[in-house]
Design a protein around this motif. Structure first.
Motif, PDB file in Angstrom:
ATOM      1  N   GLN A 156       0.851  -1.181   0.000  1.00  0.00           N
ATOM      2  CA  GLN A 156       0.000   0.000   0.000  1.00  0.00           C
ATOM      3  C   GLN A 156       0.888   1.232   0.000  1.00  0.00           C
ATOM      4  O   GLN A 156       1.984   1.213   0.568  1.00  0.00           O
ATOM      5  CB  GLN A 156      -0.887   0.043   1.248  1.00  0.00           C
ATOM      6  CG  GLN A 156      -1.836  -1.125   1.410  1.00  0.00           C
ATOM      7  CD  GLN A 156      -2.681  -0.959   2.656  1.00  0.00           C
ATOM      8  OE1 GLN A 156      -3.337   0.050   2.811  1.00  0.00           O
ATOM      9  NE2 GLN A 156      -2.638  -1.952   3.521  1.00  0.00           N
ATOM     10  N   PRO A 157       0.405   2.304  -0.598  1.00  0.00           N
ATOM     11  CA  PRO A 157       1.135   3.570  -0.450  1.00  0.00           C
ATOM     12  C   PRO A 157       1.137   3.990   1.013  1.00  0.00           C
ATOM     13  O   PRO A 157       0.204   3.700   1.760  1.00  0.00           O
ATOM     14  CB  PRO A 157       0.335   4.540  -1.316  1.00  0.00           C
ATOM     15  CG  PRO A 157      -0.504   3.690  -2.199  1.00  0.00           C
ATOM     16  CD  PRO A 157      -0.762   2.423  -1.466  1.00  0.00           C
ATOM     17  N   MET A 158       2.180   4.689   1.431  1.00  0.00           N
ATOM     18  CA  MET A 158       2.287   5.078   2.828  1.00  0.00           C
ATOM     19  C   MET A 158       1.160   6.019   3.238  1.00  0.00           C
ATOM     20  O   MET A 158       0.693   5.984   4.382  1.00  0.00           O
ATOM     21  CB  MET A 158       3.646   5.729   3.083  1.00  0.00           C
ATOM     22  CG  MET A 158       3.949   5.926   4.559  1.00  0.00           C
ATOM     23  SD  MET A 158       3.893   4.375   5.500  1.00  0.00           S
ATOM     24  CE  MET A 158       5.243   3.490   4.753  1.00  0.00           C
ATOM     25  N   TYR A 159       0.692   6.849   2.293  1.00  0.00           N
ATOM     26  CA  TYR A 159      -0.401   7.753   2.662  1.00  0.00           C
ATOM     27  C   TYR A 159      -1.677   6.968   2.979  1.00  0.00           C
ATOM     28  O   TYR A 159      -2.507   7.394   3.771  1.00  0.00           O
ATOM     29  CB  TYR A 159      -0.652   8.776   1.543  1.00  0.00           C
ATOM     30  CG  TYR A 159      -1.235   8.202   0.269  1.00  0.00           C
ATOM     31  CD1 TYR A 159      -2.613   7.999   0.141  1.00  0.00           C
ATOM     32  CD2 TYR A 159      -0.419   7.883  -0.810  1.00  0.00           C
ATOM     33  CE1 TYR A 159      -3.137   7.476  -1.031  1.00  0.00           C
ATOM     34  CE2 TYR A 159      -0.938   7.354  -1.973  1.00  0.00           C
ATOM     35  CZ  TYR A 159      -2.309   7.146  -2.084  1.00  0.00           C
ATOM     36  OH  TYR A 159      -2.834   6.628  -3.230  1.00  0.00           O
ATOM     37  N   GLU A 160      -1.825   5.768   2.325  1.00  0.00           N
ATOM     38  CA  GLU A 160      -2.992   4.933   2.614  1.00  0.00           C
ATOM     39  C   GLU A 160      -2.888   4.334   4.022  1.00  0.00           C
ATOM     40  O   GLU A 160      -3.880   4.240   4.756  1.00  0.00           O
ATOM     41  CB  GLU A 160      -3.106   3.817   1.581  1.00  0.00           C
ATOM     42  CG  GLU A 160      -4.306   2.893   1.772  1.00  0.00           C
ATOM     43  CD  GLU A 160      -5.635   3.616   1.672  1.00  0.00           C
ATOM     44  OE1 GLU A 160      -6.622   3.117   2.261  1.00  0.00           O
ATOM     45  OE2 GLU A 160      -5.700   4.688   1.024  1.00  0.00           O
ATOM     46  N   VAL A 161      -1.668   3.946   4.393  1.00  0.00           N
ATOM     47  CA  VAL A 161      -1.454   3.462   5.761  1.00  0.00           C
ATOM     48  C   VAL A 161      -1.771   4.567   6.758  1.00  0.00           C
ATOM     49  O   VAL A 161      -2.443   4.355   7.781  1.00  0.00           O
ATOM     50  CB  VAL A 161      -0.005   2.982   5.939  1.00  0.00           C
ATOM     51  CG1 VAL A 161       0.241   2.568   7.388  1.00  0.00           C
ATOM     52  CG2 VAL A 161       0.292   1.838   4.993  1.00  0.00           C
ATOM     53  N   GLN A 162      -1.293   5.775   6.426  1.00  0.00           N
ATOM     54  CA  GLN A 162      -1.553   6.919   7.301  1.00  0.00           C
ATOM     55  C   GLN A 162      -3.053   7.153   7.447  1.00  0.00           C
ATOM     56  O   GLN A 162      -3.566   7.400   8.537  1.00  0.00           O
ATOM     57  CB  GLN A 162      -0.870   8.159   6.716  1.00  0.00           C
ATOM     58  CG  GLN A 162      -1.056   9.432   7.519  1.00  0.00           C
ATOM     59  CD  GLN A 162      -0.164   9.454   8.750  1.00  0.00           C
ATOM     60  OE1 GLN A 162       0.721   8.614   8.880  1.00  0.00           O
ATOM     61  NE2 GLN A 162      -0.407  10.390   9.632  1.00  0.00           N
ATOM     62  N   ARG A 163      -3.779   7.048   6.347  1.00  0.00           N
ATOM     63  CA  ARG A 163      -5.223   7.283   6.377  1.00  0.00           C
ATOM     64  C   ARG A 163      -5.931   6.231   7.227  1.00  0.00           C
ATOM     65  O   ARG A 163      -6.858   6.536   7.985  1.00  0.00           O
ATOM     66  CB  ARG A 163      -5.771   7.269   4.950  1.00  0.00           C
ATOM     67  CG  ARG A 163      -7.231   7.712   4.840  1.00  0.00           C
ATOM     68  CD  ARG A 163      -7.702   7.623   3.402  1.00  0.00           C
ATOM     69  NE  ARG A 163      -7.809   6.237   2.975  1.00  0.00           N
ATOM     70  CZ  ARG A 163      -8.882   5.462   3.210  1.00  0.00           C
ATOM     71  NH1 ARG A 163      -9.916   5.953   3.884  1.00  0.00           N
ATOM     72  NH2 ARG A 163      -8.920   4.223   2.786  1.00  0.00           N
ATOM     73  N   GLN A 164      -5.491   4.984   7.112  1.00  0.00           N
ATOM     74  CA  GLN A 164      -6.120   3.919   7.896  1.00  0.00           C
ATOM     75  C   GLN A 164      -5.907   4.127   9.396  1.00  0.00           C
ATOM     76  O   GLN A 164      -6.822   3.914  10.199  1.00  0.00           O
ATOM     77  CB  GLN A 164      -5.557   2.564   7.467  1.00  0.00           C
ATOM     78  CG  GLN A 164      -6.014   2.132   6.089  1.00  0.00           C
ATOM     79  CD  GLN A 164      -5.463   0.775   5.714  1.00  0.00           C
ATOM     80  OE1 GLN A 164      -4.961   0.056   6.571  1.00  0.00           O
ATOM     81  NE2 GLN A 164      -5.558   0.437   4.432  1.00  0.00           N
ATOM     82  N   LEU A 165      -4.718   4.554   9.775  1.00  0.00           N
ATOM     83  CA  LEU A 165      -4.467   4.804  11.193  1.00  0.00           C
ATOM     84  C   LEU A 165      -5.311   5.971  11.704  1.00  0.00           C
ATOM     85  O   LEU A 165      -5.822   5.940  12.830  1.00  0.00           O
ATOM     86  CB  LEU A 165      -2.981   5.085  11.430  1.00  0.00           C
ATOM     87  CG  LEU A 165      -2.019   3.928  11.156  1.00  0.00           C
ATOM     88  CD1 LEU A 165      -0.587   4.339  11.486  1.00  0.00           C
ATOM     89  CD2 LEU A 165      -2.400   2.692  11.960  1.00  0.00           C
ATOM     90  N   GLN A 166      -5.467   7.005  10.880  1.00  0.00           N
ATOM     91  CA  GLN A 166      -6.280   8.146  11.286  1.00  0.00           C
ATOM     92  C   GLN A 166      -7.756   7.760  11.400  1.00  0.00           C
ATOM     93  O   GLN A 166      -8.457   8.186  12.328  1.00  0.00           O
ATOM     94  CB  GLN A 166      -6.096   9.293  10.294  1.00  0.00           C
ATOM     95  CG  GLN A 166      -4.715   9.931  10.357  1.00  0.00           C
ATOM     96  CD  GLN A 166      -4.507  10.972   9.270  1.00  0.00           C
ATOM     97  OE1 GLN A 166      -5.238  11.010   8.278  1.00  0.00           O
ATOM     98  NE2 GLN A 166      -3.491  11.811   9.446  1.00  0.00           N
ATOM     99  N   LEU A 167      -8.232   6.939  10.450  1.00  0.00           N
ATOM    100  CA  LEU A 167      -9.621   6.486  10.519  1.00  0.00           C
ATOM    101  C   LEU A 167      -9.851   5.618  11.754  1.00  0.00           C
ATOM    102  O   LEU A 167     -10.894   5.718  12.412  1.00  0.00           O
ATOM    103  CB  LEU A 167      -9.978   5.696   9.252  1.00  0.00           C
ATOM    104  CG  LEU A 167     -10.151   6.509   7.972  1.00  0.00           C
ATOM    105  CD1 LEU A 167     -10.395   5.588   6.786  1.00  0.00           C
ATOM    106  CD2 LEU A 167     -11.319   7.492   8.123  1.00  0.00           C
ATOM    107  N   ALA A 168      -8.882   4.768  12.067  1.00  0.00           N
ATOM    108  CA  ALA A 168      -9.019   3.915  13.246  1.00  0.00           C
ATOM    109  C   ALA A 168      -9.092   4.744  14.520  1.00  0.00           C
ATOM    110  O   ALA A 168      -9.892   4.481  15.420  1.00  0.00           O
ATOM    111  CB  ALA A 168      -7.851   2.937  13.321  1.00  0.00           C
ATOM    112  N   ALA A 169      -8.249   5.786  14.578  1.00  0.00           N
ATOM    113  CA  ALA A 169      -8.255   6.632  15.773  1.00  0.00           C
ATOM    114  C   ALA A 169      -9.548   7.420  15.888  1.00  0.00           C
ATOM    115  O   ALA A 169     -10.044   7.677  16.988  1.00  0.00           O
ATOM    116  CB  ALA A 169      -7.062   7.584  15.737  1.00  0.00           C
TER     117      ALA A 169
END
Length: 402
Positions: free
Chosen positions: A63-76
């Motif tokens: 996955q692109p790193m920005y997608e990982v970043q988005r998933q962590l933000q959505l989880a939080a």
């Protein structure tokens, strides 16, 4: 007669009921709190495992790193998640629920970065490592400890994550996914549930305690009162019960009925004890108490003041009471007393009596003192006789009462 004692017993029962209710409510609160805490911890554990599974599952694919970043933000944002960090083994924050943390090294974090205890523990993991790497098991031991609490209101989960993500220099390298759960909402719900269980449990607890008190009062109160008022050896009223009952009877307002107080001693009782033994003496006391109970009229009081001394309260004027006591004395003197061991002691009684109102005496203490003086005269004049206080003055005796 039973009023003051009944009140004392009722007060004691009320105290016992309140103490039992307090103890029961405390125990109930402790048990319910423990059960709710256990349930809450299990809920937290399940919650953490779900987050781990969801995040770790997504991060194992390219996955692109920005997608990982988005998933962590959505989880939080969508879950009770305080923060989520993806680190490589050198402490570099590759992705985080907080954009401001991305690109920083854990070793360089400060309190102003907002991670608090979590940041301090992560920093210690990397700084203390001789190789500069923070292994997942080392991070877990620092963050979780023996129980998964850090700071008292959050739980940290650490799991190794394959860093097979776009833009990373070394595919297959293990990283750390750190999930910091916010426990305050869950703990708040647990406390509310504990309070609800506690309050719901109080109702049956108080109902049960109240029912128990009612049963005790109805079934045991008469027996308790009887035990408290009865002389254990003779079976008649004990000293305290007789004095209380006689005083209550004498002090009744508007009572014009004549009353006589009499004190009775068994003549030469010490000789009976010395000659036949204390067991025989106890039997004489019991037999005499039964005799007195059967000889007086209904409504009269019989009590044992101690030793071989009995007291009577006779509801009659002095002449009638004197006749009653004289018949009683004659029956004792003429009766053949055969004890259990076969011995036959000769029993006689000395009796002193005084009528209420005689020379202004109205209160029980005054009447007992006067009756005791009359009893002394009866014994001094040869025993085995009834002595009325009114006969003392012609005989030259004077009685002074306090």
């Amino acid at each position: 007669m039973k009023g003051p004692l009944r009140q004392r017993v009722n007060r004691r029962l009320l105290g016992i009921a309140l103490a039992a209710a307090a103890f029961g409510s405390t125990a109930l609160g402790t048990v319910s709190g423990a059960l709710v805490l256990r349930t809450t911890l299990q809920e937290l554990e399940n919650h953490a495992r779900t987050l781990e599974r969801d995040l770790a599952g997504n991060l194992t694919s390219f996955q692109p790193m920005y997608e990982v970043q988005r998933q962590l933000q959505l989880a939080a944002a969508s879950r009770e998640l305080r923060s989520a960090l993806l680190l490589d083994q050198r402490g570099l924050i590759l992705a985080a629920s907080d954009n401001a943390l991305v690109g920083k090294r854990v070793q360089d974090l400060s309190l102003s970065d907002g991670l608090g205890d979590l940041g301090a523990h992560l920093r210690a993991c990397f700084v203390e490592s001789q190789t500069g790497f923070c292994a997942p098991d080392r991070a877990s031991s620092l963050l979780d400890g023996p129980i998964p609490w850090v700071g008292g209101d959050h739980m940290v989960r650490v799991l190794p994550t394959p860093l097979a993500l776009e833009g990373l220099p070394a595919f297959g390298q293990q990283g750390l996914l750190v999930i910091d759960l916010d426990l305050q909402p869950l703990v708040g719900r647990a406390l509310q549930l504990t309070g609800l269980v506690f309050l719901l449990g109080l109702v049956p607890l108080f109902l049960t305690t109240g029912a128990l008190v009612l049963v005790v009062r109805r079934q045991l109160l008469p027996e308790l009162i009887s035990l408290a008022q009865t002389d254990s050896l003779s079976g008649v009223l004990n000293r305290g019960a007789f004095l209380e009952a006689a005083d209550e009877r004498l002090e009744l307002p508007g009572l014009d009925q004549p009353m006589v107080v009499a004190l009775i001693d068994i003549d030469h009782f010490k000789t009976i004890n010395d000659t036949y033994g204390h067991a025989a003496g106890d039997e004489v006391i019991r037999r005499m108490a039964d005799f007195l109970n059967g000889a007086v009229r209904r409504g009269d009081l019989v009590g044992r003041l101690g030793g071989d001394e009995f007291a009577l309260l006779v509801a009659a004027a002095a002449p009638q009471a004197h006749d009653l006591l004289e018949r009683l004395r004659q029956r004792v003197a003429s009766q053949r007393w055969t004890l259990a061991d076969g011995s036959e002691p000769q029993l006689t009684l000395s009796i002193g009596m005084v009528e209420k109102g005689s020379e202004g005496r109205q209160h029980l203490s005054e009447l007992l003192q006067a009756a005791d003086a009359a009893l002394y005269v009866a014994k001094d004049q040869g025993r085995n006789q009834v002595m009325d206080l009114q006969r003392l003055h012609p005989m030259g005796w004077t009685v002074q009462t306090a």
